[in-house]
Scaffold this motif. Structure first.
Motif, PDB file in Angstrom:
ATOM      1  N   TRP A  47      -7.928  -1.953   3.713  1.00  0.00           N
ATOM      2  CA  TRP A  47      -7.939  -1.119   5.052  1.00  0.00           C
ATOM      3  C   TRP A  47      -8.520  -1.927   6.022  1.00  0.00           C
ATOM      4  O   TRP A  47      -8.014  -1.603   6.977  1.00  0.00           O
ATOM      5  CB  TRP A  47      -8.914  -0.022   4.875  1.00  0.00           C
ATOM      6  N   LYS A  48      -9.412  -2.599   5.957  1.00  0.00           N
ATOM      7  CA  LYS A  48     -10.025  -3.361   7.048  1.00  0.00           C
ATOM      8  C   LYS A  48      -9.064  -4.463   7.764  1.00  0.00           C
ATOM      9  O   LYS A  48      -8.883  -4.493   9.051  1.00  0.00           O
ATOM     10  CB  LYS A  48     -11.040  -4.233   6.603  1.00  0.00           C
ATOM     11  N   VAL A  49      -8.145  -5.046   6.989  1.00  0.00           N
ATOM     12  CA  VAL A  49      -6.870  -5.700   7.316  1.00  0.00           C
ATOM     13  C   VAL A  49      -5.837  -4.898   8.099  1.00  0.00           C
ATOM     14  O   VAL A  49      -5.726  -5.334   9.336  1.00  0.00           O
ATOM     15  CB  VAL A  49      -6.620  -6.647   6.388  1.00  0.00           C
ATOM     16  N   LEU A  50      -5.550  -3.861   7.297  1.00  0.00           N
ATOM     17  CA  LEU A  50      -4.416  -2.820   8.156  1.00  0.00           C
ATOM     18  C   LEU A  50      -4.933  -2.481   9.194  1.00  0.00           C
ATOM     19  O   LEU A  50      -3.976  -1.996  10.232  1.00  0.00           O
ATOM     20  CB  LEU A  50      -4.144  -2.041   7.061  1.00  0.00           C
ATOM     21  N   LEU A  51      -6.335  -1.879   9.246  1.00  0.00           N
ATOM     22  CA  LEU A  51      -6.637  -1.183  10.678  1.00  0.00           C
ATOM     23  C   LEU A  51      -7.171  -2.310  11.686  1.00  0.00           C
ATOM     24  O   LEU A  51      -7.621  -1.897  12.770  1.00  0.00           O
ATOM     25  CB  LEU A  51      -8.011  -0.410  10.273  1.00  0.00           C
ATOM     26  N   GLY A  52      -7.086  -3.447  11.485  1.00  0.00           N
ATOM     27  CA  GLY A  52      -7.380  -4.648  12.396  1.00  0.00           C
ATOM     28  C   GLY A  52      -8.661  -4.810  12.623  1.00  0.00           C
ATOM     29  O   GLY A  52      -9.227  -5.775  13.620  1.00  0.00           O
ATOM     30  N   ILE A  53      -9.561  -4.462  11.573  1.00  0.00           N
ATOM     31  CA  ILE A  53     -11.145  -4.595  11.551  1.00  0.00           C
ATOM     32  C   ILE A  53     -11.428  -6.177  11.241  1.00  0.00           C
ATOM     33  O   ILE A  53     -12.031  -6.997  11.800  1.00  0.00           O
ATOM     34  CB  ILE A  53     -11.865  -3.814  10.793  1.00  0.00           C
ATOM     35  N   TRP A  85      -5.000   8.490   2.056  1.00  0.00           N
ATOM     36  CA  TRP A  85      -5.643   7.431   3.249  1.00  0.00           C
ATOM     37  C   TRP A  85      -4.838   6.213   2.899  1.00  0.00           C
ATOM     38  O   TRP A  85      -4.732   5.369   4.170  1.00  0.00           O
ATOM     39  CB  TRP A  85      -7.008   7.368   3.245  1.00  0.00           C
ATOM     40  N   ASP A  86      -4.647   5.619   1.782  1.00  0.00           N
ATOM     41  CA  ASP A  86      -4.077   4.380   1.672  1.00  0.00           C
ATOM     42  C   ASP A  86      -2.716   4.583   2.216  1.00  0.00           C
ATOM     43  O   ASP A  86      -2.335   3.630   3.015  1.00  0.00           O
ATOM     44  CB  ASP A  86      -3.682   4.087   0.213  1.00  0.00           C
ATOM     45  N   LYS A  87      -1.743   5.488   2.381  1.00  0.00           N
ATOM     46  CA  LYS A  87      -0.556   5.766   3.071  1.00  0.00           C
ATOM     47  C   LYS A  87      -0.801   5.804   4.601  1.00  0.00           C
ATOM     48  O   LYS A  87       0.075   5.386   5.170  1.00  0.00           O
ATOM     49  CB  LYS A  87       0.084   6.845   2.250  1.00  0.00           C
ATOM     50  N   VAL A  88      -1.790   6.761   5.024  1.00  0.00           N
ATOM     51  CA  VAL A  88      -1.853   6.753   6.529  1.00  0.00           C
ATOM     52  C   VAL A  88      -2.301   5.409   7.045  1.00  0.00           C
ATOM     53  O   VAL A  88      -1.873   5.083   7.998  1.00  0.00           O
ATOM     54  CB  VAL A  88      -3.174   7.743   6.621  1.00  0.00           C
ATOM     55  N   SER A 135       0.926  -1.139  -0.048  1.00  0.00           N
ATOM     56  CA  SER A 135      -0.116   0.164  -0.092  1.00  0.00           C
ATOM     57  C   SER A 135       0.916   1.228   0.079  1.00  0.00           C
ATOM     58  O   SER A 135       0.356   2.276  -0.405  1.00  0.00           O
ATOM     59  CB  SER A 135      -0.955   0.057   1.086  1.00  0.00           C
ATOM     60  N   GLN A 136       1.823   1.131   0.753  1.00  0.00           N
ATOM     61  CA  GLN A 136       2.892   2.187   0.543  1.00  0.00           C
ATOM     62  C   GLN A 136       3.750   2.314  -0.790  1.00  0.00           C
ATOM     63  O   GLN A 136       3.948   3.758  -1.168  1.00  0.00           O
ATOM     64  CB  GLN A 136       4.025   2.163   1.853  1.00  0.00           C
TER      65      GLN A 136
END
Length: 294
Positions: free
Chosen positions: A60-66, A225-228, A46-47
């Motif tokens: 996003w859901k995986v990276l944010l722990g959802i 937001w991909d990077k964040v 993603s970076q």
């Protein structure tokens, strides 16, 4: 050798949806088939590359722990998330913190406050403070990106929580970082902003606390937001930097700081994709690229 029309069509299509080559698409698809998912490699991908909409929300859901790394439990965890969402919603209804006319973003705010034990007494409910407005701005932007309200709430909650937890101590230092990089790229503009008193009044809250929600259209905002979500708040500095560089001619023509700030809070929306692309290039120029293999 003549160009292959089919190959050219595929290349144009993948570039349009966010890939610069078929190999990147294959790499991401391979990563998403792993069980458990390698979160570090997903973050690195993603970076390094843009995420197209067909994969963005899931990543996003995986990276944010959802969702957990083990993909075979995603359906079960998704069901739990939905149940929890409904429970919180019903609790707010019982406590009369919401009704059928309450804006969805305000519902998300009350849900977030309830889960974090920050819900005010109904008799003490005050107008939204700056922190609440930051949350609401991010919520409004996320609503434009995500259709499902359950997914939308969890993404808002975890995005805000991760951002404040990981980067809360760094945010106050981002204006100085912006000043440093501006001195490298366009020292004359930096001097102008200082001399007119604009530098101290730049919309740092809009840029760094709201992550450009309400400043950039969602099509461009998603790429930031991909990077964040993948672990970088420094990208925010380079988006701010590129905005200043892209509109330096306008800014050189404004002597009153209020006029400059008003312009920067309402930048033209038609060129933001190019601004974000150049910002990502600057980010890689100064910060390099992740070294993990994908």
């Amino acid at each position: 050798m003549a160009d292959d029309p089919q190959r050219n069509f595929r290349s144009a299509y993948y570039e349009k949806v966010g890939f610069r080559g078929v190999e990147e698409k294959k790499s991401l698809e391979i990563l998403l088939k792993d069980n458990p998912l390698d979160v570090e490699k997903l973050s690195t991908f993603s970076q390094r590359f843009p995420l197209p909409s067909m994969y963005r929300i899931h990543v996003w859901k995986v990276l944010l722990g959802i969702l957990p790394p083990h993909s075979d439990s995603h359906a079960l965890v998704g069901a739990y998330r939905k149940e929890q969402y409904q429970d919180i919603l019903e609790a707010l209804e019982v406590m009369r913190f919401m009704n059928s006319s309450t804006p969805t973003t305000h519902v998300y705010l009350r849900m977030f406050q309830l889960e974090n034990m920050m819900l005010p007494r109904r008799s003490e409910t005050l107008p939204s403070d700056e922190e609440d407005e930051d949350f609401l701005s991010i919520s409004r932007a996320m609503e434009e990106i995500v259709d499902d309200p359950v997914d939308c709430y969890w993404l808002i909650k975890c995005f805000v929580t991760q951002f404040n937890t990981k980067f809360g101590d760094s945010i106050p230092h981002l204006p100085k970082s912006l000043e440093h990089y501006l001195s490298q790229e366009e020292p004359r503009l930096l001097e102008h902003l200082k001399n007119t008193g604009t530098l101290a009044l730049l919309p740092y809250g809009l840029w760094f606390k709201r992550c450009f929600a309400g400043c950039l259209p969602e099509s461009s905002l998603q790429r930031v937001w991909d990077k964040v979500t993948s672990g970088s708040c420094k990208i925010l500095v380079f988006v701010a930097l590129e905005i200043l560089l892209s509109y330096k001619i306008v800014l050189f023509g404004i002597s009153r700081p209020e006029g400059a700030v008003n312009f920067l809070c309402n930048i033209p929306q038609e060129n933001t994709d190019a601004v974000v692309t150049k910002a990502i290039d600057l980010w890689h120029k100064y910060c390099g690229t992740p070294m993990h293999s994908v």
